[in-house]
Design an enzyme around this catalytic site. Sequence first.
Site, PDB file in Angstrom:
ATOM      1  N   GLY A 125       0.810  -1.211   0.000  1.00  0.00           N
ATOM      2  CA  GLY A 125       0.000   0.000   0.000  1.00  0.00           C
ATOM      3  C   GLY A 125       0.843   1.260   0.000  1.00  0.00           C
ATOM      4  O   GLY A 125       0.511   2.253  -0.656  1.00  0.00           O
ATOM      5  N   THR A 126       1.946   1.233   0.731  1.00  0.00           N
ATOM      6  CA  THR A 126       2.796   2.426   0.821  1.00  0.00           C
ATOM      7  C   THR A 126       3.339   2.789  -0.558  1.00  0.00           C
ATOM      8  O   THR A 126       3.309   3.956  -0.959  1.00  0.00           O
ATOM      9  CB  THR A 126       3.958   2.162   1.805  1.00  0.00           C
ATOM     10  OG1 THR A 126       3.387   1.872   3.088  1.00  0.00           O
ATOM     11  CG2 THR A 126       4.889   3.359   1.913  1.00  0.00           C
ATOM     12  N   GLN A 152      -7.622  -0.417   3.862  1.00  0.00           N
ATOM     13  CA  GLN A 152      -8.383  -0.981   4.986  1.00  0.00           C
ATOM     14  C   GLN A 152      -9.824  -1.296   4.607  1.00  0.00           C
ATOM     15  O   GLN A 152     -10.598  -1.717   5.469  1.00  0.00           O
ATOM     16  CB  GLN A 152      -8.360  -0.011   6.190  1.00  0.00           C
ATOM     17  CG  GLN A 152      -6.983   0.263   6.751  1.00  0.00           C
ATOM     18  CD  GLN A 152      -6.381  -0.915   7.528  1.00  0.00           C
ATOM     19  OE1 GLN A 152      -7.033  -1.939   7.742  1.00  0.00           O
ATOM     20  NE2 GLN A 152      -5.139  -0.769   7.961  1.00  0.00           N
ATOM     21  N   ALA A 187      -2.022  -6.494   0.153  1.00  0.00           N
ATOM     22  CA  ALA A 187      -2.397  -7.902   0.340  1.00  0.00           C
ATOM     23  C   ALA A 187      -2.493  -8.297   1.808  1.00  0.00           C
ATOM     24  O   ALA A 187      -3.355  -9.088   2.190  1.00  0.00           O
ATOM     25  CB  ALA A 187      -1.374  -8.798  -0.366  1.00  0.00           C
ATOM     26  N   CYS A 213       1.806   2.474  15.264  1.00  0.00           N
ATOM     27  CA  CYS A 213       3.128   3.015  15.019  1.00  0.00           C
ATOM     28  C   CYS A 213       3.863   2.162  14.003  1.00  0.00           C
ATOM     29  O   CYS A 213       3.581   0.992  13.839  1.00  0.00           O
ATOM     30  CB  CYS A 213       3.864   2.973  16.334  1.00  0.00           C
ATOM     31  SG  CYS A 213       3.549   1.439  17.173  1.00  0.00           S
TER      32      CYS A 213
END
Length: 373
Positions: free
Chosen positions: A72-73, A169, A190, A310
């Site tokens: 995702g990043t 999400q 994933a 975090c």
Amino acid sequence: MSAAFTYLDHNATSPLRPAAFDAMVEVLKAGGNPSSVHRTGRRARATVDAARRQVAALVGALPTEVVFTSGGTEANNLVLAGSRSRRVIVSAVEHDSVRLARVGAEIAPVDGNGVVDLSALERLLAASAEPALVSVMFANNETGVLQPIAEVARLAHAVGALVHCDAVQGAGRARVDLHGLGVDYLSLSAHKLGGSSGVGALIVRGGVPLSPDRRGGGQEANRRAGTENVAGIAGFGVAAEAANGGLDVVALRDQLETSLMEIARGARIFGTGAPRICNTTCVSMPGVKAETQVMALDLAGVGVSAGAACSSGKVQHSSVLTAMGVPPAEAETAIRISLGWNTRAADIERLIAAWRDLYIRVAHSDIGRARAA
Ligand code: PLP
């Protein structure tokens, strides 16, 4: 994850689904580079193509609209950092991989439930004739609050802006439909739906521009260079297909929330004034720091995370709760409980019992002492 441990941190990562694990092992054994012409390569190519169809089906996209990434990043950075739009507008509650991807991004504020303020967004869009890229997430990773994405897309497209939605999400939990939402880009990961970490996708609606962020290979139709993570992609495909029906945990989540509210006086669940995804509860226990709760629950055999989750093992102030106007002292007492594909009623009962024990042991006595002092 051992059976003796109750894992309720699916928004951090979901356990690997057995079928995804099996698919990954098969691919690792078979080997092969999808760019090779020989049969081993062709088999690897077929694996990637099959997964591309499965991931596309999860979000109502075409297989050609799927660009596999390392997660995702990377998907978020690919679209935000690589966008040709000189103006980027992101909501105040985005994940850091959106919020920090583009220096100078303008921030669209949210209300007390964490829902993007559509009038403020409209004003921001009207403030300049420069076409913007707008990025608003599907479901928040800390609170589960859902955003009015179709409405965001309508406002943005009306003034020629492009729209990105971080659905990391949301996909596999709620219905996420690229064309139904009307967005141009969607990010997926994933490991939030039972695949492995280190693989994800950016869905790029046909005909929408995308500037690659790396050179040196023609993979993914020249949109993302680098040999594909074939095993990870295979697991992603299998997990996406398994998750395609959505997640059926709303009754467990509601039971959990009712019980927690009965246990702790003054506890608060954040975002309840807005629609939320079915698996996430962000709750405060008055007077008890999130770290204390996370450690006590861990000792009791239950895994959750601090509300301000975090990336480095250290709990930081939650930019999400801050944007929602939650006072810092209360935000520090918020934990995030997130359910997933293997959550059962017994897991919820164990969490409730552990949270009750902690409240009686620590909070009650401390608060009592503080009041008496
Ligand atoms: N976006 C959201 C909303 C997330 O919650 C996360 C991870 O927690 C990411 C993006 C990053 O995804 P990945 O871990 O695959 O890089």
